[in-house]
Design a protein around this motif. Structure first.
Motif, PDB file in Angstrom:
ATOM      1  N   ASN A   1       0.823  -1.210   0.000  1.00 34.22           N
ATOM      2  CA  ASN A   1       0.000   0.000   0.000  1.00 34.22           C
ATOM      3  C   ASN A   1       0.860   1.265   0.000  1.00 34.22           C
ATOM      4  N   LEU A   2       1.926   1.237   0.784  1.00 27.79           N
ATOM      5  CA  LEU A   2       2.835   2.382   0.794  1.00 27.79           C
ATOM      6  C   LEU A   2       3.441   2.597  -0.584  1.00 27.79           C
ATOM      7  N   GLY A   3       3.813   1.482  -1.239  1.00 34.37           N
ATOM      8  CA  GLY A   3       4.393   1.595  -2.567  1.00 34.37           C
ATOM      9  C   GLY A   3       3.445   2.200  -3.578  1.00 34.37           C
ATOM     10  N   THR A   4       2.149   1.869  -3.478  1.00 35.69           N
ATOM     11  CA  THR A   4       1.190   2.445  -4.428  1.00 35.69           C
ATOM     12  C   THR A   4       1.110   3.960  -4.285  1.00 35.69           C
ATOM     13  N   TYR A   5       1.140   4.439  -3.038  1.00 37.11           N
ATOM     14  CA  TYR A   5       1.079   5.887  -2.836  1.00 37.11           C
ATOM     15  C   TYR A   5       2.384   6.562  -3.229  1.00 37.11           C
TER      16      TYR A   5
END
Length: 750
Positions: free
Chosen positions: A509-513
């Motif tokens: 999820n952090l990577g998507t943002y």
């Protein structure tokens, strides 16, 4: 009357700044690229050394905030195109293999572009959102998708990628007419800076563009037919699918066949074939849409878009295999001592692939967030599946982005900090040699100069740092692709309901943002590039290095400005040399590369009355390292050799000193020496003084990469070149007061 024709670098400087004169008028060219001189009625038409001043401003060919932001979205195409020119100087067999592999890879990058639009429009909107009441609630603009059969919804949402491809087609044709269409000689091979056909890429770009457009439309058709045909099992679908497969294979083969992709001597049938492919793809797309609109039995759409997730993963796997084969060919054929082991091309192509995946994943997750009312874009297996989800492959892309940032941080700490300490020790030696005994009087001032020199030296170690980041990232990408091929998501690498699973889910999820922020930041940098100096430097150097090379691999990349600049400079310099008494091509930074390429394009009679002055030049420091097949010892020596012939005998043997002076500084992170016997390198001490000058309140600033033409050493160089061009028949060349008239260029302290 010799003219000093100045050519600026990548910053897109104004002609007034290039000449250091406030009042100019255009004497040739147009608003995109023009030649300017000081107005004679205001005087000061001569520069340091006594030559008549003239500036060539080409910055408008690449400048413009809105245009730069738009082109940044095609950055993966540019990197795929540059990869072709980064090859080492190898034998004809491996050279042909490298070209073929790079062009196939460029073709797959076009397919990635199409699939990113398919994911957003057909999967997220047409398939997933259209079957979720919560997603459709309050969104009137999605009304046409309500109460419509599944196949027709897919056809309607397929219009978005169709329009995106059409826009690429329009953009390619528009830039093709504006840049590549500049008149040039079209005879011969053209694979080399000295050949008159090298800067004429229009025929090849036109043929490649047709093949890429055909491949793009066929990729879209393949996705649509791959969903419909297995369900319908109708003869019309099988016919369309067969035609689509033939078209895809034909395009992939065509970009490797020499009669089609030869720059200057293609087969007579090549143009007709490529045009037929593009127009045939349009017809096939129309037939596929018509087939999709046929009446069908009710067909519930659940889960993700069928076939699509596997298609994205398979395409990425093919791209990785192409890059690995390309790397193997390079490693097996490169000469010893090649920079980055000859892997600059595969590395840059890999970066382009990473940027493309980041664009696709970032946009997909943000659109999914928007449609799904900002629910988490990824979840662990033990959490109920969210309604709107991009393909699982993008989860690996997001996790890989976080991993790459971690690797970069580790390399910076483990290797970067020790390297910085070593460079500072080396910088102390230079500072103490230039300013003997001054460190004891003012240690802080000396430390500031050390820092400037050390920062400039980092450029020489960028390749090693890039390799240290590339190798573990490439290994991780191969492993992630293998997991994705077997439909294994990141969270499945940890036990269910464990802390590790939660951490992996959080990382995804952090990577998507982070990817979304990176994409947004890249666009913002493009918008601000020509408004603020900091952003201009970030974008300008890499951007103008990339668009310097012709579009020989990816025809939809940002256009090559040099295909207009070099022929136009050659025409103007030839006229100045023949009709105005001589010309000194004076190039700063990227302008020095353009000037050197121009020298090789001049006719012999113009070369005999021409000289070259370069400053802050990346020819040896960057170009000879990254582009060894096109800028190397032989090419640089050739530039010096054609400028070593005496003005009264252009056919004489090259036994004279070259009329090429190169100015450089230790504080310059881009420019450096060119090397003998090509040029006479002159090192300028920077800053020009250690102490605060009398009457001033601040120390002389460190100029680094700028301000060369404002220092006395510049005037001395021009003066010496004027004498070289004047020869014994005319020694009455006017000089600026205080500028020495000599052709000897020692180490200069300005």
């Amino acid at each position: 009357m010799v003219t000093e024709l100045r050519v600026h670098g990548v910053t897109g400087s104004r002609a007034e700044d290039v000449l250091d004169r406030p009042l100019l008028h255009r004497v040739a060219g147009d608003t995109d690229a023009g030649f300017f001189r000081p107005r004679p009625e205001y005087g000061a038409t001569r520069g340091p050394g006594g030559a008549v001043l003239e500036a060539y401003r080409w910055g408008n060919l690449t400048a413009g905030a809105a245009a730069r932001a738009l082109w940044l979205l095609l950055l993966p195409f540019m990197l795929a195109n540059v990869a072709l020119w980064l090859r080492p100087d190898v034998r004809p067999g491996p050279r042909a293999a490298i070209r073929a592999l790079t062009r196939i890879f460029a073709l797959t990058m076009t397919a990635s572009f199409v699939l990113s639009f398919v994911e957003i429009s057909m999967d997220l909107v047409g398939w997933q959102c259209a079957n979720t009441a919560r997603c459709l609630e309050g969104r009137w603009y999605l009304g046409p998708l309500v109460d419509t059969s599944t196949s027709r919804r897919l056809a309607l949402t397929a219009l978005i990628p169709i329009l995106a491809i059409a826009f690429l087609w329009f953009l390619g044709r528009r830039t093709w007419s504006r840049y590549e269409a500049f008149p040039a000689n079209t005879d011969g091979d053209g694979d080399g800076l000295a050949h008159p056909c090298f800067w004429n890429g229009k025929p090849l770009v036109g043929r490649l563009r047709s093949l890429h457009i055909a491949f793009a439309y066929a990729t879209l058709d393949a996705v649509l037919l791959g969903i419909l045909v297995p369900r319908d099992r109708h003869w019309l679908g099988y016919v369309c699918a067969g035609a689509c497969l033939v078209l895809l294979v034909a395009c992939a083969v065509a970009v490797t066949v020499r009669p089609v992709v030869d720059r200057d001597n293609p087969a007579r049938w090549a143009l007709g074939l490529t045009r037929a492919a593009s127009y045939g793809a349009v017809v096939l797309t129309v037939l596929t849409l018509a087939y999709s609109m046929l009446q069908r039995d009710p067909w519930p759409a659940t889960g993700r878009l069928p076939v699509f997730g596997g298609t994205v993963t398979a395409l990425f796997a093919v791209q990785l295999v192409l890059l690995m084969i390309l790397g193997a060919v390079v490693l097996g054929s490169r000469p010893k001592g090649t920079f980055l082991q000859g892997l600059a091309g595969p590395i840059i192509a890999s970066i382009g692939l990473g940027v493309a995946v980041a664009f696709s994943a970032g946009l997909s997750y943000r659109v999914a967030d928007f449609l799904d009312r900002r629910r988490l874009p990824s979840s662990a297996d033990y959490v109920p599946w969210q309604p709107l989800q991009p393909p699982p492959t993008y989860e690996w892309a997001a996790a890989g982005f976080v991993l790459m940032l971690v690797i970069m941080l580790v390399v910076a700490l483990v290797a970067g900090l020790p390297l910085n300490r070593r460079l500072r020790r080396s910088a102390r030696v230079v500072t103490d040699a230039d300013f003997r005994g001054d460190r004891q009087r003012d240690p802080q001032r000396a430390k500031g100069i050390d820092t400037a020199i050390a920062d400039a030296l980092i450029t020489d170690h960028v390749g090693r740092m890039l390799l240290w980041v590339f190798v573990p990232t490439a290994v991780a990408a191969v492993a992630a692709t293998c997991f994705a091929l077997f439909a294994i998501r990141p969270v499945r690498l940890a036990p269910p309901n464990s802390l590790a699973a939660e951490l992996l889910s959080f990382a995804v999820n952090l990577g998507t943002y982070l990817i979304g922020l990176a994409v947004l930041g890249l666009v913002l940098i493009g918008v601000l590039a020509y408004r603020y100096q900091r952003f201009r430097r970030i974008v300008g150097v890499l951007w103008d290095l990339g668009t310097f090379w012709p579009r020989a691999a990816h025809p939809l990349a940002p256009p090559c400005y040099a295909e207009r600049v070099v022929p136009e400079l050659a025409g103007r310099a030839s006229w100045l040399a023949a009709e105005q008494g001589g010309v000194i091509l004076s190039g700063h930074s990227q302008g020095s590369v353009l000037a050197a390429a121009t020298v090789l394009q001049l006719p012999p009679e113009a070369q005999a009355r021409a000289a070259l002055l370069t400053y802050g030049s990346p020819l040896r420091r960057l170009y000879a390292r990254f582009f060894p097949a096109y800028v190397n010892d032989a090419v640089l020596t050739q530039v010096g050799a054609v400028l070593a012939r005496p003005a009264d005998d252009a056919a004489a043997p090259d036994q004279h000193t070259p009329r090429w002076v190169n100015l450089w500084r230790d504080t310059d992170p881009i420019g450096g020496p060119v090397g003998s016997p090509a040029a006479r390198d002159v090192r300028l001490v920077d800053p020009p003084g250690f102490d605060i000058p009398p009457g001033d309140t601040v120390f002389p600033k460190v100029d680094g990469h700028s301000g060369y033409q404002l220092q006395p050493g510049f005037g001395a160089a021009v003066s010496g070149l004027l004498q070289d061009l004047s020869g014994p028949q005319d020694s009455s060349v006017p000089h600026q007061p205080g500028a020495p008239a000599t052709d000897q260029f020692p180490r200069i302290q300005a």
